[in-house]
Design a protein around this motif. Structure first.
Motif, PDB file in Angstrom:
ATOM      1  N   MET A 125       0.851  -1.196   0.000  1.00  0.00           N
ATOM      2  CA  MET A 125       0.000   0.000   0.000  1.00  0.00           C
ATOM      3  C   MET A 125       0.886   1.246   0.000  1.00  0.00           C
ATOM      4  N   PRO A 126       0.513   2.302  -0.724  1.00  0.00           N
ATOM      5  CA  PRO A 126       1.299   3.539  -0.686  1.00  0.00           C
ATOM      6  C   PRO A 126       1.104   4.295   0.621  1.00  0.00           C
ATOM      7  N   ILE A 127       2.159   4.383   1.418  1.00  0.00           N
ATOM      8  CA  ILE A 127       2.154   5.183   2.641  1.00  0.00           C
ATOM      9  C   ILE A 127       3.198   6.276   2.452  1.00  0.00           C
ATOM     10  N   PHE A 128       2.749   7.524   2.453  1.00  0.00           N
ATOM     11  CA  PHE A 128       3.620   8.643   2.120  1.00  0.00           C
ATOM     12  C   PHE A 128       4.181   9.306   3.372  1.00  0.00           C
ATOM     13  N   GLY A 129       5.441   9.754   3.241  1.00  0.00           N
ATOM     14  CA  GLY A 129       6.065  10.585   4.255  1.00  0.00           C
ATOM     15  C   GLY A 129       6.122   9.937   5.622  1.00  0.00           C
ATOM     16  N   LYS A 130       5.826  10.755   6.630  1.00  0.00           N
ATOM     17  CA  LYS A 130       5.935  10.318   8.025  1.00  0.00           C
ATOM     18  C   LYS A 130       4.567   9.975   8.618  1.00  0.00           C
ATOM     19  N   SER A 131       3.718   9.372   7.807  1.00  0.00           N
ATOM     20  CA  SER A 131       2.384   9.002   8.272  1.00  0.00           C
ATOM     21  C   SER A 131       2.469   8.087   9.485  1.00  0.00           C
ATOM     22  N   LYS A 132       1.505   8.242  10.395  1.00  0.00           N
ATOM     23  CA  LYS A 132       1.462   7.449  11.618  1.00  0.00           C
ATOM     24  C   LYS A 132       0.152   6.685  11.668  1.00  0.00           C
ATOM     25  N   ILE A 133       0.262   5.373  11.826  1.00  0.00           N
ATOM     26  CA  ILE A 133      -0.906   4.494  11.864  1.00  0.00           C
ATOM     27  C   ILE A 133      -0.961   3.826  13.224  1.00  0.00           C
ATOM     28  N   GLY A 134      -2.108   3.937  13.902  1.00  0.00           N
ATOM     29  CA  GLY A 134      -2.255   3.378  15.234  1.00  0.00           C
ATOM     30  C   GLY A 134      -2.302   1.859  15.234  1.00  0.00           C
ATOM     31  N   ASP A 135      -2.372   1.313  16.426  1.00  0.00           N
ATOM     32  CA  ASP A 135      -2.383  -0.134  16.596  1.00  0.00           C
ATOM     33  C   ASP A 135      -3.691  -0.748  16.101  1.00  0.00           C
ATOM     34  N   SER A 136      -3.590  -1.997  15.662  1.00  0.00           N
ATOM     35  CA  SER A 136      -4.755  -2.833  15.329  1.00  0.00           C
ATOM     36  C   SER A 136      -5.620  -2.220  14.229  1.00  0.00           C
ATOM     37  N   CYS A 137      -4.989  -1.585  13.254  1.00  0.00           N
ATOM     38  CA  CYS A 137      -5.711  -1.029  12.113  1.00  0.00           C
ATOM     39  C   CYS A 137      -5.709  -2.011  10.944  1.00  0.00           C
ATOM     40  N   PHE A 138      -6.757  -1.973  10.139  1.00  0.00           N
ATOM     41  CA  PHE A 138      -6.767  -2.635   8.844  1.00  0.00           C
ATOM     42  C   PHE A 138      -6.685  -1.549   7.786  1.00  0.00           C
ATOM     43  N   ILE A 139      -5.633  -1.590   6.956  1.00  0.00           N
ATOM     44  CA  ILE A 139      -5.453  -0.627   5.874  1.00  0.00           C
ATOM     45  C   ILE A 139      -5.455  -1.404   4.563  1.00  0.00           C
ATOM     46  N   ASP A 140      -6.419  -1.132   3.697  1.00  0.00           N
ATOM     47  CA  ASP A 140      -6.493  -1.844   2.421  1.00  0.00           C
ATOM     48  C   ASP A 140      -5.267  -1.535   1.569  1.00  0.00           C
ATOM     49  N   PRO A 141      -4.745  -2.516   0.838  1.00  0.00           N
ATOM     50  CA  PRO A 141      -3.557  -2.281   0.009  1.00  0.00           C
ATOM     51  C   PRO A 141      -3.736  -1.179  -1.038  1.00  0.00           C
ATOM     52  N   ASP A 142      -4.981  -0.868  -1.417  1.00  0.00           N
ATOM     53  CA  ASP A 142      -5.217   0.166  -2.424  1.00  0.00           C
ATOM     54  C   ASP A 142      -5.483   1.553  -1.832  1.00  0.00           C
ATOM     55  N   ALA A 143      -5.390   1.675  -0.532  1.00  0.00           N
ATOM     56  CA  ALA A 143      -5.581   2.988   0.095  1.00  0.00           C
ATOM     57  C   ALA A 143      -4.331   3.845  -0.076  1.00  0.00           C
ATOM     58  N   LEU A 144      -4.534   5.163  -0.231  1.00  0.00           N
ATOM     59  CA  LEU A 144      -3.433   6.132  -0.280  1.00  0.00           C
ATOM     60  C   LEU A 144      -3.367   6.815   1.078  1.00  0.00           C
ATOM     61  N   ILE A 145      -2.281   6.618   1.796  1.00  0.00           N
ATOM     62  CA  ILE A 145      -2.155   7.092   3.169  1.00  0.00           C
ATOM     63  C   ILE A 145      -1.131   8.226   3.223  1.00  0.00           C
ATOM     64  N   GLY A 146      -1.587   9.433   3.606  1.00  0.00           N
ATOM     65  CA  GLY A 146      -0.684  10.584   3.683  1.00  0.00           C
ATOM     66  C   GLY A 146      -0.333  11.174   2.334  1.00  0.00           C
ATOM     67  N   TYR A 147      -1.247  11.075   1.369  1.00  0.00           N
ATOM     68  CA  TYR A 147      -0.981  11.569   0.016  1.00  0.00           C
ATOM     69  C   TYR A 147      -0.596  13.051   0.062  1.00  0.00           C
ATOM     70  N   PRO A 148       0.484  13.436  -0.603  1.00  0.00           N
ATOM     71  CA  PRO A 148       0.965  14.820  -0.489  1.00  0.00           C
ATOM     72  C   PRO A 148      -0.013  15.832  -1.078  1.00  0.00           C
ATOM     73  N   HIS A 149      -0.223  16.930  -0.352  1.00  0.00           N
ATOM     74  CA  HIS A 149      -1.038  18.015  -0.900  1.00  0.00           C
ATOM     75  C   HIS A 149      -0.213  18.815  -1.900  1.00  0.00           C
ATOM     76  N   ASN A 150      -0.796  19.826  -2.495  1.00  0.00           N
ATOM     77  CA  ASN A 150      -0.192  20.482  -3.662  1.00  0.00           C
ATOM     78  C   ASN A 150       1.234  20.961  -3.423  1.00  0.00           C
ATOM     79  N   SER A 151       1.469  21.672  -2.323  1.00  0.00           N
ATOM     80  CA  SER A 151       2.815  22.220  -2.106  1.00  0.00           C
ATOM     81  C   SER A 151       3.816  21.104  -1.845  1.00  0.00           C
ATOM     82  N   GLU A 152       3.410  20.063  -1.127  1.00  0.00           N
ATOM     83  CA  GLU A 152       4.309  18.927  -0.890  1.00  0.00           C
ATOM     84  C   GLU A 152       4.596  18.177  -2.186  1.00  0.00           C
TER      85      GLU A 152
END
Length: 213
Positions: free
Chosen positions: A1-28
């Motif tokens: 799964m795409p996890i961008f930058g310094k994203s923080k994911i808590g314990d016991s989460c389910f994250i689908d492989p197709d989710a975009l986590i921490g996708y950069p906004h325009n300036s980033e």
């Protein structure tokens, strides 16, 4: 799964492989365009997002600098934009779009296709029915963009396909009927229905908090 930058994911989460986590906004994205073109997802120039523990995140996107609380659940193809903060125990349904700089409380439920524009303030235990549409610009593309955010207070219910016009406040415990077009502030614990919406006293049987959370 795409996890961008310094994203923080808590314990016991389910994250689908197709989710975009921490996708950069325009300036980033502009700062990191060379790395992104090469397929990189981790960068010190991308802050990333925060996802609370025990959350279920299906395919969709949470932008960098967004924060979602514990026990968050999403449907498919959702979008949460940058600088938006969402409390604990919320449901973000399929095809729900939450734009940037929104503030959302705990135990809210947003059903399929609901739209929440930039700057919206939503309290606790708020229900948005399918395709409920909030707006923040009275004259889109005809005048300079000057958003007028909507405020929705605690325990409000917004029915399916209702439309809320810019700058209004929906008072605590109010009930907006399906298909209503609301053009002015709705008093607390009242019923709004029709196009344009008219207000009446909420039946005693509905004068209680939403059963969320």
């Amino acid at each position: 799964m795409p996890i961008f930058g310094k994203s923080k994911i808590g314990d016991s989460c389910f994250i689908d492989p197709d989710a975009l986590i921490g996708y950069p906004h325009n300036s980033e994205r502009e700062k990191n365009k060379d790395e992104m073109m090469e397929g990189a997802t981790v960068s010190l120039d991308i802050e990333g997002c925060v996802i609370g523990s025990n959350s279920i995140i299906r395919p969709g996107a949470i932008y960098s600098t967004a924060k979602v609380g514990h026990n968050t659940r999403t449907g498919h193809n959702f979008l949460i934009r940058e600088n938006t903060i969402i409390g604990d125990g919320c449901l973000i349904g399929t095809n729900v779009v939450i734009d940037n700089n929104c503030s959302i409380g705990d135990n809210c439920s947003f059903q399929t296709g609901a739209y929440i524009p930039t700057g919206t303030n939503i309290g606790n235990r708020v229900f948005l029915g399918p395709n409920a549409s909030l707006t923040n610009d009275k004259t889109p593309l005809r005048t300079e963009y000057n958003p007028e955010p909507i405020t929705i207070e605690d325990d409000v219910t917004i029915g399916s396909n209702a439309t809320l016009m810019p700058g209004i406040t929906i008072g605590e415990g109010a009930f907006v009927a399906g298909g209503a077009v609301v053009t002015k502030d709705v008093p607390a614990w009242s019923l709004a229905k029709g196009c344009p919406a008219v207000f009446s006293e909420l039946p005693e049987s509905l004068k209680k908090p939403n059963r969320l959370g």
